[in-house]
Each structure stands twice: as structure tokens, then as C-alpha cells.
Design an enzyme around this catalytic site. Structure first.
Site, mmCIF file in Angstrom:
data_model
loop_
_atom_site.group_PDB
_atom_site.id
_atom_site.type_symbol
_atom_site.label_atom_id
_atom_site.label_comp_id
_atom_site.label_asym_id
_atom_site.label_seq_id
_atom_site.Cartn_x
_atom_site.Cartn_y
_atom_site.Cartn_z
ATOM 1 N N ASP A 1 0.835 -1.204 -0.115
ATOM 2 C CA ASP A 1 0.035 -0.013 -0.025
ATOM 3 C C ASP A 1 0.901 1.298 -0.005
ATOM 4 O O ASP A 1 1.860 1.027 -0.063
ATOM 5 C CB ASP A 1 -1.114 0.093 1.389
ATOM 6 C CG ASP A 1 -0.646 0.126 2.473
ATOM 7 O OD1 ASP A 1 0.728 0.218 2.437
ATOM 8 O OD2 ASP A 1 -1.201 0.255 3.490
ATOM 9 N N HIS A 2 0.472 2.550 0.190
ATOM 10 C CA HIS A 2 1.127 3.585 0.153
ATOM 11 C C HIS A 2 2.295 3.741 1.137
ATOM 12 O O HIS A 2 3.568 4.072 1.147
ATOM 13 C CB HIS A 2 0.327 4.804 0.532
ATOM 14 C CG HIS A 2 -0.647 4.609 1.584
ATOM 15 N ND1 HIS A 2 -1.726 3.925 1.497
ATOM 16 C CD2 HIS A 2 -0.723 5.333 3.058
ATOM 17 C CE1 HIS A 2 -2.541 3.871 2.523
ATOM 18 N NE2 HIS A 2 -1.804 4.961 3.475
ATOM 19 N N CYS B 1 3.002 -3.256 4.128
ATOM 20 C CA CYS B 1 2.078 -2.100 4.374
ATOM 21 C C CYS B 1 2.923 -1.362 5.537
ATOM 22 O O CYS B 1 4.207 -1.571 5.397
ATOM 23 C CB CYS B 1 0.698 -2.593 4.701
ATOM 24 S SG CYS B 1 0.568 -3.741 6.337
ATOM 25 N N THR C 1 2.768 -2.003 8.749
ATOM 26 C CA THR C 1 3.221 -2.813 9.811
ATOM 27 C C THR C 1 3.582 -4.039 9.004
ATOM 28 O O THR C 1 3.938 -4.891 9.894
ATOM 29 C CB THR C 1 2.354 -2.855 10.997
ATOM 30 O OG1 THR C 1 1.039 -3.318 10.362
ATOM 31 C CG2 THR C 1 1.952 -1.516 11.680
ATOM 32 N N GLY C 2 2.924 -4.417 8.069
ATOM 33 C CA GLY C 2 2.951 -5.966 7.424
ATOM 34 C C GLY C 2 1.863 -6.623 8.179
ATOM 35 O O GLY C 2 1.376 -7.545 7.567
ATOM 36 N N GLY D 1 -1.577 -5.698 8.374
ATOM 37 C CA GLY D 1 -2.915 -5.806 7.570
ATOM 38 C C GLY D 1 -2.912 -6.437 6.254
ATOM 39 O O GLY D 1 -3.582 -7.123 5.879
ATOM 40 N N HIS E 1 9.471 -23.988 9.336
ATOM 41 C CA HIS E 1 8.393 -24.430 10.072
ATOM 42 C C HIS E 1 7.016 -24.296 9.547
ATOM 43 O O HIS E 1 6.128 -25.083 9.412
ATOM 44 C CB HIS E 1 8.441 -23.869 11.517
ATOM 45 C CG HIS E 1 9.482 -24.314 12.441
ATOM 46 N ND1 HIS E 1 9.495 -24.105 13.911
ATOM 47 C CD2 HIS E 1 10.800 -24.797 12.193
ATOM 48 C CE1 HIS E 1 10.659 -24.747 14.215
ATOM 49 N NE2 HIS E 1 11.292 -25.020 13.298
ATOM 50 N N ASN E 2 6.939 -23.164 8.683
ATOM 51 C CA ASN E 2 5.516 -22.996 8.319
ATOM 52 C C ASN E 2 5.477 -22.854 6.801
ATOM 53 O O ASN E 2 4.323 -22.622 6.109
ATOM 54 C CB ASN E 2 5.186 -21.431 8.751
ATOM 55 C CG ASN E 2 5.337 -21.263 10.325
ATOM 56 O OD1 ASN E 2 6.260 -20.501 10.841
ATOM 57 N ND2 ASN E 2 4.784 -21.948 11.070
ATOM 58 N N ARG F 1 7.111 0.953 7.600
ATOM 59 C CA ARG F 1 7.359 2.181 8.670
ATOM 60 C C ARG F 1 8.097 1.664 9.917
ATOM 61 O O ARG F 1 8.168 2.424 10.831
ATOM 62 C CB ARG F 1 5.833 2.551 9.154
ATOM 63 C CG ARG F 1 4.991 3.294 8.399
ATOM 64 C CD ARG F 1 3.893 3.882 8.667
ATOM 65 N NE ARG F 1 3.047 4.518 7.916
ATOM 66 C CZ ARG F 1 1.819 4.836 7.774
ATOM 67 N NH1 ARG F 1 0.830 4.089 8.679
ATOM 68 N NH2 ARG F 1 1.414 5.624 6.948
ATOM 69 N N ARG G 1 7.724 -33.212 10.610
ATOM 70 C CA ARG G 1 6.657 -32.868 11.491
ATOM 71 C C ARG G 1 6.031 -31.781 11.218
ATOM 72 O O ARG G 1 4.596 -31.298 11.416
ATOM 73 C CB ARG G 1 7.013 -32.827 13.036
ATOM 74 C CG ARG G 1 7.683 -32.049 13.515
ATOM 75 C CD ARG G 1 8.238 -31.977 14.808
ATOM 76 N NE ARG G 1 9.109 -30.877 15.450
ATOM 77 C CZ ARG G 1 10.308 -30.502 15.096
ATOM 78 N NH1 ARG G 1 10.995 -31.449 14.211
ATOM 79 N NH2 ARG G 1 10.846 -29.336 15.561
ATOM 80 N N HIS G 2 6.586 -30.827 10.601
ATOM 81 C CA HIS G 2 6.231 -29.581 10.372
ATOM 82 C C HIS G 2 5.130 -29.725 8.932
ATOM 83 O O HIS G 2 4.466 -28.791 8.956
ATOM 84 C CB HIS G 2 7.321 -28.551 9.984
ATOM 85 C CG HIS G 2 8.266 -28.184 10.947
ATOM 86 N ND1 HIS G 2 7.779 -27.641 12.105
ATOM 87 C CD2 HIS G 2 9.516 -28.370 11.164
ATOM 88 C CE1 HIS G 2 8.740 -27.601 13.217
ATOM 89 N NE2 HIS G 2 9.863 -28.202 12.535
ATOM 90 N N ARG H 1 1.833 -30.411 10.292
ATOM 91 C CA ARG H 1 1.114 -29.300 10.875
ATOM 92 C C ARG H 1 0.581 -28.445 9.661
ATOM 93 O O ARG H 1 -0.528 -27.725 9.802
ATOM 94 C CB ARG H 1 1.891 -28.528 11.771
ATOM 95 C CG ARG H 1 2.292 -29.104 12.687
ATOM 96 C CD ARG H 1 3.380 -28.972 13.786
ATOM 97 N NE ARG H 1 3.580 -29.890 14.902
ATOM 98 C CZ ARG H 1 4.942 -29.816 15.594
ATOM 99 N NH1 ARG H 1 6.037 -28.840 15.175
ATOM 100 N NH2 ARG H 1 4.902 -30.666 16.328
HETATM 101 C C1 RB5 Z 1 -2.063 2.600 6.445
HETATM 102 O O1 RB5 Z 1 -2.112 3.878 7.069
HETATM 103 C C2 RB5 Z 1 -1.816 1.324 7.581
HETATM 104 O O2 RB5 Z 1 -2.773 1.207 8.123
HETATM 105 C C3 RB5 Z 1 -1.351 0.105 6.769
HETATM 106 O O3 RB5 Z 1 -0.309 0.498 5.847
HETATM 107 C C4 RB5 Z 1 -1.136 -0.919 7.590
HETATM 108 O O4 RB5 Z 1 -0.051 -0.974 8.340
HETATM 109 C C5 RB5 Z 1 -2.131 -1.691 8.161
HETATM 110 O O5 RB5 Z 1 -2.194 -2.896 8.917
#
Ligand code: RB5
Length: 150
Positions: A8-9, A65, A67-68, A70, A98-99, A109, A132-133, A136
Site C-alpha cells: 500500500d502507500h 504495508c 506494519t506488515g 494488515g 516451520h511454516n 514503517r 513434523r512441520h 502441521r
Molecule cells: C495505513 O495507514 C496502514 O494502516 C497500513 O499500511 C497497515 O499498516 C495496516 O495494517
């Protein structure tokens, strides 16, 4: 390896940097957008990567995004996707061992490009351990059948 990338942005500039690095590592990267930093909704781009990876066995996905989180939640709604949000080289490695994570989510960010490149490098070069993984991961796959009513 074929890699589908998007953001995203808030993850745009990190995605651009990681796409460049992945290509430098020798991978074939398809950037599914966006093409600029205009505000967009992360589920749209996470779904595009998820659908592309699910439809192209052996491929991987990369999504960023803020935080990663969303993009990870959204991508994991696509059957066949195992998306992991990682925050260091250890979680990047373990998400593969494992996954068998086939999509990587990183917060634009939260990390420097250098740190994120190290996570991507480890993630792209680490194999699934199986054993084993695998049992799962198969149980995770069965949850998708269950959700479909199967
Ligand atoms: C956008 O502002 C923010 O919410 C998005 O990039 C992300 O961090 C969501 O999980």
C-alpha cells in the site's frame, strides 16, 4: 524464482527497494502495484499477491504495508496462501523452516531497508524442513477445506 510483489502507500518505498534487491538476487519479480505513493487500501493489493501466488505453484509473494500486519491478515484469506509477517532474520528463517510461508509481509514503517533486505534474503534462501512441520502445514490446509464446508 517467480515473486509477486505489492504494497500500500505506507509500504511503497520499502517494496520498491525490495523488488530491486530481489531482482539483483536473480529472481523474476512481478510488481502488482501500486505505481506511486497515493493512498490505497492494503487488502486490494494483498489479495492480488495472494491470488497470484495461489495460482502459480512454486512462486512466492512479498507484500509491504505500514506494519506488515494488515497485508498479512488479508493475504491469508486466500486459500493456499501462508503469509508470515516477520520482524527479524530469525522469524524470516523460521517462517520458511516451520511454516513453509509462501508470502512474506514486512512493515515499511518499522524497518530500515538494510534490515528488511536481510530478512528477505534469509526468507528466499531458506528451505522448508518438512517432517513434523509438513503434518502441521497440512492441518492448516485442511482448515481451508473446512471453511469451504468440505
Ligand atoms: C495505513 O495507514 C496502514 O494502516 C497500513 O499500511 C497497515 O499498516 C495496516 O495494517
Amino acid at each position: 524464482m517467480r515473486i509477486y510483489a505489492a504494497s500500500d502507500h505506507a509500504g511503497f518505498s520499502l517494496k520498491k527497494a525490495l523488488v530491486t534487491e530481489a531482482r539483483r538476487f536473480g529472481h523474476e519479480v512481478t510488481d502488482l502495484g501500486p505505481d506511486d505513493e497515493q493512498r490505497v487500501d492494503y487488502p486490494d493489493f494483498a489479495a492480488a499477491v495472494g491470488r497470484a501466488v495461489a495460482g502459480d505453484p512454486g512462486s512466492r509473494g512479498l507484500i509491504c504495508c505500514g506494519t506488515g500486519i494488515g497485508v498479512c491478515i488479508a493475504a491469508n484469506k486466500v486459500p493456499g496462501v501462508r503469509c508470515a509477517v516477520v520482524w527479524d532474520e530469525a522469524t524470516a528463517r523460521l517462517s520458511r523452516e516451520h511454516n513453509d510461508a509462501n508470502v512474506l509481509a514486512i512493515g515499511g514503517r518499522l524497518f530500515s531497508v538494510n534490515d528488511a533486505v536481510r530478512m528477505l534474503d534469509v526468507w528466499l534462501t531458506t528451505n522448508f524442513e518438512g517432517g513434523r512441520h509438513a503434518e502441521r502445514v497440512e492441518k492448516i490446509r485442511r482448515l481451508e477445506d473446512e471453511a469451504r464446508g468440505g
